[in-house]
Design a protein around this motif. Structure first.
Motif, PDB file in Angstrom:
ATOM      1  N   ALA A   1       0.945  -1.229  -0.034  1.00 45.80           N
ATOM      2  CA  ALA A   1       0.286   0.046   0.134  1.00 45.80           C
ATOM      3  C   ALA A   1       0.646   1.154  -0.109  1.00 45.80           C
ATOM      4  N   ARG A   2       0.558   2.196  -0.228  1.00 51.08           N
ATOM      5  CA  ARG A   2       1.074   3.601  -0.133  1.00 51.08           C
ATOM      6  C   ARG A   2       1.217   3.935   1.416  1.00 51.08           C
ATOM      7  N   CYS A   3       0.066   3.959   1.900  1.00 48.90           N
ATOM      8  CA  CYS A   3       0.258   4.257   3.374  1.00 48.90           C
ATOM      9  C   CYS A   3      -0.683   3.457   4.019  1.00 48.90           C
TER      10      CYS A   3
ATOM     11  N   LEU B   1      -6.983  14.159  -0.350  1.00 44.78           N
ATOM     12  CA  LEU B   1      -5.964  14.812  -1.088  1.00 44.78           C
ATOM     13  C   LEU B   1      -5.450  13.979  -2.329  1.00 44.78           C
ATOM     14  N   GLY B   2      -6.280  13.040  -2.461  1.00 46.02           N
ATOM     15  CA  GLY B   2      -6.043  12.270  -3.720  1.00 46.02           C
ATOM     16  C   GLY B   2      -5.094  11.165  -3.655  1.00 46.02           C
ATOM     17  N   TRP B   3      -4.624  10.743  -2.432  1.00 45.64           N
ATOM     18  CA  TRP B   3      -3.701   9.598  -1.958  1.00 45.64           C
ATOM     19  C   TRP B   3      -4.780   8.355  -2.479  1.00 45.64           C
ATOM     20  N   LYS B   4      -3.802   7.489  -2.931  1.00 45.88           N
ATOM     21  CA  LYS B   4      -4.625   6.346  -3.609  1.00 45.88           C
ATOM     22  C   LYS B   4      -3.991   5.142  -2.698  1.00 45.88           C
ATOM     23  N   ASP B   5      -4.500   4.145  -2.481  1.00 48.78           N
ATOM     24  CA  ASP B   5      -3.727   2.974  -1.870  1.00 48.78           C
ATOM     25  C   ASP B   5      -3.591   3.434  -0.438  1.00 48.78           C
TER      26      ASP B   5
ATOM     27  N   ARG C   1     -13.941   5.521   3.138  1.00 42.79           N
ATOM     28  CA  ARG C   1     -14.240   4.233   2.091  1.00 42.79           C
ATOM     29  C   ARG C   1     -14.591   4.934   0.595  1.00 42.79           C
ATOM     30  N   GLN C   2     -15.733   5.730   0.678  1.00 45.70           N
ATOM     31  CA  GLN C   2     -16.222   6.225  -0.398  1.00 45.70           C
ATOM     32  C   GLN C   2     -15.025   6.879  -1.215  1.00 45.70           C
ATOM     33  N   LEU C   3     -14.057   7.250  -0.621  1.00 49.41           N
ATOM     34  CA  LEU C   3     -13.000   7.894  -1.356  1.00 49.41           C
ATOM     35  C   LEU C   3     -11.715   6.716  -1.798  1.00 49.41           C
ATOM     36  N   GLY C   4     -12.061   5.687  -1.475  1.00 48.03           N
ATOM     37  CA  GLY C   4     -11.131   4.488  -1.804  1.00 48.03           C
ATOM     38  C   GLY C   4     -10.406   3.651  -0.815  1.00 48.03           C
ATOM     39  N   VAL C   5     -10.383   4.280   0.393  1.00 50.80           N
ATOM     40  CA  VAL C   5      -9.608   3.792   1.703  1.00 50.80           C
ATOM     41  C   VAL C   5      -9.976   2.284   1.824  1.00 50.80           C
ATOM     42  N   ARG C   6      -9.238   1.505   1.984  1.00 45.83           N
ATOM     43  CA  ARG C   6      -9.735   0.101   2.490  1.00 45.83           C
ATOM     44  C   ARG C   6      -9.574  -0.024   3.930  1.00 45.83           C
ATOM     45  N   ILE C   7     -10.447  -0.440   4.784  1.00 48.94           N
ATOM     46  CA  ILE C   7     -10.395  -0.530   6.273  1.00 48.94           C
ATOM     47  C   ILE C   7     -10.372  -1.890   6.653  1.00 48.94           C
TER      48      ILE C   7
END
Ligand SMILES: Cc1cc2nc3c(=O)[nH]c(=O)nc-3n(C[C@H](O)[C@H](O)[C@H](O)COP(=O)(O)OP(=O)(O)OC[C@H]3O[C@@H](n4cnc5c(N)ncnc54)[C@H](O)[C@@H]3O)c2cc1C
Length: 823
Positions: A8-10, A29-33, A165-171
Motif C-alpha cells: 500500500a502507499r500508506c 488529497l488524492g492519495w490512492k492505496d 471508504r467512499q474515497l477508496g480507503v480500505r479498512i
C-alpha cells in the motif's frame, strides 16, 4: 473487507477517530492505496466512550484553528455520508468560583477575539439564565462560547470511515499490527496477524497503545493511559433539553445534557495512571471498574452545584482509559529516527474535538513533506528519550490529567516525577535559594530566593496566580543586576551539537541562512530555514577549527535541530554530527561589570579589540579551562563559559569567590526571559517557528543571500527568501510596551490596531528596566506598507477583556543601537 493486500502507499494503524480522520484526509488529497488497520473494531479503543464535548477555543492559535475546522467538518461530514454526527451547538458555559479563575476566563475571552471565536463573559445571573440547573453559590462569573457544543464520538468516527471508504480507503478490522519494518532509516511496511504489508508511509494512530507501536519501530512515544471517569443520570423531565455544556473547573467537573439525562465527567486533581499491564492484551470497548471513593469529593461538589442530582438517580458509572502525555501536549509528526513513520497520538482528552483538523494537518504534512501549520509545541521532536520510561510516565500521568482543570496559571511547573535531569551546579544553586522549574526535563533555576528571605524561613517555592507572583520582585532585582552590574546564569541545559569533518563548513553553509564560512574563533547567529523561508531553527554556530564547529541552541529544540541537520545533510557529505549537550556546562556572566568580574580570573585580555562580540577564545579560569563565547541573549556585555562537566563546579566556585567583589548576583531563567523581551530577541516556538517567514520575523539581517555558493549549492530557503523579498511582507513582528506599568503579559493577548483586533502576542514578560510589560506579536501589513505607516497607528493590547495603550516598535525598545553589547 477482502484480502489483506501485500502493498500500500500508506498504512494507518488504529481505527479510532484520529486514524479514521487521517485516512479520510489523505484520500481527500488524492492519495490512492491507503489502508487502515484496526486490531479490534472501529472506535473500540478510547473513542467509543468519549463524552463528546466539542470546544473551539483552545490555548493557542494553531489548536484553535484545528478545533474550528473540526467542528465545521462535522456538519459537512453528515451531509457527505448521511451518518448523523450528533453535532449540536448549544454553546458552552464555564464558571469561575474565584477571582483567579475569573481572570483566566477573561483572558480566554480576549483570546477568543484574537483567534476569531466568539466568547463573552457573563454575570452569575446571566449564567443561571443559560443553565437553569446550577446553584450559584460561590460563582463570580462565567464565560460563554456560543458555537461550542457536543457530538457523538462513535458516529463522527463512523462518518470519517464511511467518507474515507467512499474515497477508496480500505479498512481492515481485527487486524493487529505486530511489527514495523524498516530499512536504511526509512519505514518499509508493517507486519500484522494476517500477513505483512509493504508501505511507503506508516502512521501510528494507536491511541493509548501508541507507545507500544512506537517501540516496534524504535520510536519514542511518551504517553500512558489514565482512568477517566463520568457518571450518567437517569432521564428526568426536569432536565431541560439543549442545555449548554457546563464546565466548573474549580470543582473538576464538566456536565452535558443528552437525551434528557446528564453526563457528569471529572478531571480530579490527582488522576489514576493505568500501566499497560493492567489493560488486557485482547480487550476492546473497555469499561474499567468503578471507584466511587476516588471521586467522593467531586461527586459531592457536583450534587451541590446541580441540586437536581439529589433527586434523580445515577444509572451509569463509567471508567474509560485514555492517553495523556507528560507535558499535556500532543505527540505529532514524523519520527526523527525513521523516515515516513508518522506519529499522531497523545490527545489528552481533546481528540474528538480536534480530530478533523489534526487529520487535515497531518495529511498535508505528509503530502508537502513539512508542516503547513505551526505544530511546534506538539512536535514529537520535543520528546526526551527518558520520557518514554514507564515508571516516569506512571508517576507523572495522574498529575497530567488533573492539570486539565487546574488553574492554567502562567509559569506553572508540574510537581510529580521531577529531578531527573540536573546540571552539575544543581546543588550549588539549590543551596543558594534556587526555585527550579522543568524545561525539556531539565531542572532549571527560575529565580533565587535572597538570603534575607531564606533567613526569615521563606521557601524557594512559586505561588502561582495571574497577577505578580511571589518571585516578581526577586526577578526584578536579578534583571536590574544584569542591566547595571553582573549576573550569573546556569545555562547548562543549552543544546550543543558538534559538527565535524572535511565538509562541516559546506554542510553548515548549505543549511544556514547566514554566512558561517568564518575563520576559527568566530561565532555566527543564524537561522536554519525550510524551502519557504520559514524558520526551522534559531541558533549560533561557533567555528572551532577548520573542520569543527559547535552549534548552540535551546534545550527545548536540540533534538529537533539535530534532526533537521541530519535530515538535510547531503548523503555524500564527509561530516559527523554529535549531540554533546551533557558533556559541557554553560555558565553565563552577563552585565556591564562582567569584564570586571572575569578579568582577574582568566588568562586572556577581555577588551573589545582583543575579544570582540561574536568571537570565542579558550581561557584558563581558576585551575580549569573553558571556551568563552562573547555573546548575549540579554543584550549586555557578557560571556558564556562552556566548561567540561567535570570542571563546572570548580569554575562556579571560582566565579562565586570573586563575585563578592563585584556584587555578582545569581539569576534565573525568568530574568533571562524578561531581559530578552526588552531586547526583542525572538524565542523559538513562540515568536518564530517553521511557518514564520524569516523576513517577517525581522531577522533578515542574519540572512546572506549573496554568500558564496557552497559545495552543496545555495542554502536551503534562499529562494523562499527571495520570493518574499519580491512579493513584500504580509506581516511583521512588532514589539510592544504597555503605557500602564500594572498589567502583565504572558502571550496570546490581543493586538488592537486602530480599534480593530489584528493579531495576538506570541510572547510576553515584564520589562523590569523599561518599567512595564513587554510583548512581541505579528501585525498584518500590506506589501508596500512603510515602517512609518505601520507605526503611525494607535495600538492597544487587550488583557483579560480590557484594553491598554501600547507603544509599538520595530527596533528593540531597550538599547536600540546595541551599544551595550559592545561596551
Ligand atoms: C471518559 C472520556 C471522555 C472523553 N471526553 C472527550 C470529549 O468530551 N471531547 C474530546 O475531544 N475528547 C474526549 N475524550 C478523549 C478522546 O476520546 C480521545 O482523545 C480520542 O478518542 C483519541 O482517539 P484515538 O483515535 O487517538 O484513540 P483510540 O480511539 O484509542 O484509537 C486507537 C485505536 O488503535 C487501535 N490499535 C492499537 N494498537 C493497534 C495495533 N497494534 N494494530 C492495530 N490497531 C491498533 C486500537 O484498538 C484503537 O481502536 C474522552 C476520553 C474519555 C476516556
Amino acid at each position: 473487507m477482502g484480502e489483506l493486500p501485500g502493498a500500500a502507499r500508506c498504512v494507518v494503524i488504529g481505527g479510532g477517530i484520529i486514524g479514521c480522520s487521517i485516512a479520510y484526509h489523505l484520500a481527500k488529497l488524492g492519495w490512492k492505496d491507503v489502508i487502515l488497520l484496526e486490531r479490534k473494531r472501529l472506535t473500540s479503543g478510547t473513542t467509543w466512550h468519549a463524552a463528546g464535548l466539542i470546544g473551539q477555543l483552545r490555548g493557542s492559535s494553531t489548536l484553535t484553528k484545528i478545533a474550528k475546522y473540526s467542528a465545521a467538518l462535522m456538519t459537512e461530514l453528515e451531509a457527505e455520508t448521511g451518518v448523523a454526527t450528533g453535532f449540536r451547538q448549544n454553546g458552552s458555559l464555564s464558571l469561575a468560583l474565584s477571582a483567579e479563575r475569573l481572570e483566566e476566563l477573561q483572558r480566554q475571552a480576549t483570546m477568543g477575539k484574537a483567534f476569531g471565536v466568539e466568547a463573552y463573559m457573563v454575570s452569575p445571573s446571566e449564567a443561571r439564565a443559560k443553565h437553569p440547573l446550577i446553584d450559584l453559590k460561590g460563582v463570580v462569573g462565567g464565560l460563554f462560547i456560543p458555537a461550542n457544543g457536543q457530538a457523538d464520538p462513535a458516529n463522527v468516527t463512523q462518518a470519517f470511515a464511511k467518507a474515507a471508504r467512499q474515497l477508496g480507503v480500505r479498512i481492515f478490522e481485527n487486524t493487529k499490527v505486530t511489527g514495523i519494518t524498516q530499512q536504511g532509516g526509512r519505514v518499509t511496511g508493517v507486519e500484522t496477524v494476517a500477513g505483512a504489508i509493504r508501505a511507503e508511509f506508516v502512521v501510528n494512530c494507536a491511541g493509548l497503545w501508541a507507545r507500544e507501536v512506537g517501540r516496534m519501530a524504535g520510536v519514542n512515544v511518551p504517553l500512558l493511559a489514565a482512568e477517566h471517569f463520568y457518571v450518567v443520570t437517569d432521564a428526568s423531565p426536569d432536565i431541560p433539553r439543549n442545555l449548554p455544556v457546563l464546565r466548573v473547573p474549580d470543582e473538576s467537573a464538566y456536565i452535558k445534557e443528552e437525551a434528557g439525562k446528564l453526563l457528569i465527567g471529572f478531571f480530579e486533581p490527582k488522576g489514576k495512571a493505568l500501566p499497560m499491564d493492567q489493560i488486557p492484551e485482547d480487550s476492546e470497548f473497555i469499561n474499567l471498574p468503578d471507584d466511587w471513593d476516588h471521586l467522593a469529593r467531586e461527586l459531592e461538589l457536583a450534587s451541590e452545584r446541580l441540586p437536581i442530582l439529589k433527586r434523580i438517580g445515577l444509572h451509569t458509572f463509567f471508567n474509560g482509559p485514555e492517553s495523556f502525555t507528560p507535558d499535556g501536549r500532543w505527540v505529532l509528526g514524523e519520527a526523527p529516527s525513521l523516515r515516513n513513520f508518522f506519529v499522531v497520538a497523545g490527545f489528552n482528552s481533546i481528540g474528538i474535538q480536534t480530530a478533523g483538523g489534526v487529520g487535515k494537518a497531518i495529511a498535508e504534512w505528509m503530502e508537502a513533506g513539512e508542516p503547513t501549520l505551526d505544530l511546534t509545541s506538539s512536535d514529537i521532536r520535543r520528546c526526551q528519550p527518558f520520557q518514554g520510561n514507564a515508571t516516569y510516565l506512571a508517576d507523572r500521568i495522574g498529575e497530567a490529567l488533573g492539570l486539565h482543570y487546574a488553574d492554567q496559571f502562567p509559569y506553572r511547573s508540574p510537581v510529580s516525577a521531577r529531578g531527573i535531569r540536573v546540571t552539575p551546579l544543581h546543588e550549588r544553586l539549590a543551596d543558594r535559594g534556587a526555585c527550579f522549574g522543568e524545561a525539556a526535563g531539565w531542572e532549571r533555576a527560575n529565580w533565587f530566593l535572597p538570603e534575607a528571605a531564606r533567613a526569615r524561613g521563606e521557601k524557594a517555592e512559586a505561588r502561582y496566580g495571574w497577577r505578580r507572583q511571589n518571585w516578581f520582585e526577586y526577578t526584578a532585582d536579578e534583571h536590574r543586576a544584569v542591566r547595571t552590574g553582573v549576573g550569573l546564569f546556569d545555562l547548562s541545559p543549552f543544546g550543543k551539537i558538534r559538527v565535524e569533518g572535511r565538509d562541516a563548513e559546506a554542510v553548515l553553509q548549505y543549511i544556514s541562512a547566514n554566512d558561517v564560512a568564518v575563520p576559527p574563533g568566530r561565532i555566527v547567529y543564524t537561522q536554519w530555514l525550510n524551502r519557504n523561508g520559514g524558520i526551522e531553527a534559531d541558533l549560533t554556530v561557533a567555528r572551532l577549527s577548520s573542520d569543527a564547529f559547535v552549534v548552540v541552541t535551546s534545550s527545548a529544540t536540540v533534538l529537533r535541530d539535530l534532526h533537521w541537520l541530519k535530515r538535510n545533510m547531503p548523503d555524500d557529505a564527509r561530516c559527523v554530527v554529535t549531540d554533546v549537550t551533557v558533556g559541557e556546562a554553560c555558565l553565563a556572566v552577563m552585565g556591564p561589570r562582567s569584564r570586571e568580574l572575569l578579568a582577574p580570573l582568566v588568562d586572556v585580555p577581555l577588551a573589545n579589540d582583543a575579544f570582540p562580540l561574536g568571537t570565542w577564545r579558550q581561557v584558563e579560569i581558576g585551575h580549569a579551562i573553558a571556551r568563552a563565547h562573547r555573546i548575549s541573549y540579554v543584550g549586555e556585555l557578557g560571556w558564556e563559559l562552556y566548561v567540561p562537566v567535570d570542571m563546572a563546579r570548580h569554575v562556579f566556585d571560582t566565579l562565586a569567590d570573586r563575585g563578592a567583589a563585584v556584587d555578582l548576583r545569581l539569576c534565573g531563567s525568568y530574568a533571562l526571559d524578561s531581559c530578552r523581551m526588552e531586547k526583542a530577541y525572538r524565542h523559538y516556538g513562540h515568536d518564530i517557528a517553521s511557518t514564520d517567514h524569516v523576513l517577517e520575523a525581522g531577522l533578515g539581517f542574519a540572512v546572506k543571500c549573496d554568500k558564496a555558493r557552497g559545495r552543496f549549492g545555495d542554502f536551503i530557503g534562499r529562494e523562499g527568501v527571495q520570493r518574499k523579498r519580491q512579493a513584500g511582507l504580509s506581516r511583521r513582528l512588532v514589539q510592544f510596551q504597555l503605557a500602564d506599568p500594572g498589567p502583565l503579559l504572558y502571550g496570546n493577548e490581543a493586538i488592537v490596531r486602530d480599534s480593530r483586533v489584528v493579531g495576538y502576542l506570541t510572547s510576553g514578560a515584564y520589562g523590569h528596566h523599561l518599567g512595564a510589560a513587554i510583548g512581541l506579536g505579528y501585525v498584518p501589513c500590506g506589501p508596500t506598507e512603510t515602517t512609518e505607516a505601520l507605526l503611525a497607528s494607535a495600538y492597544r493590547i487587550e488583557v483579560a477583556d480590557e484594553q491598554f495603550a501600547a507603544q509599538a516598535s520595530l527596533k528593540p525598545l531597550y538599547d536600540p543601537k546595541a551599544g551595550r553589547l559592545h561596551m
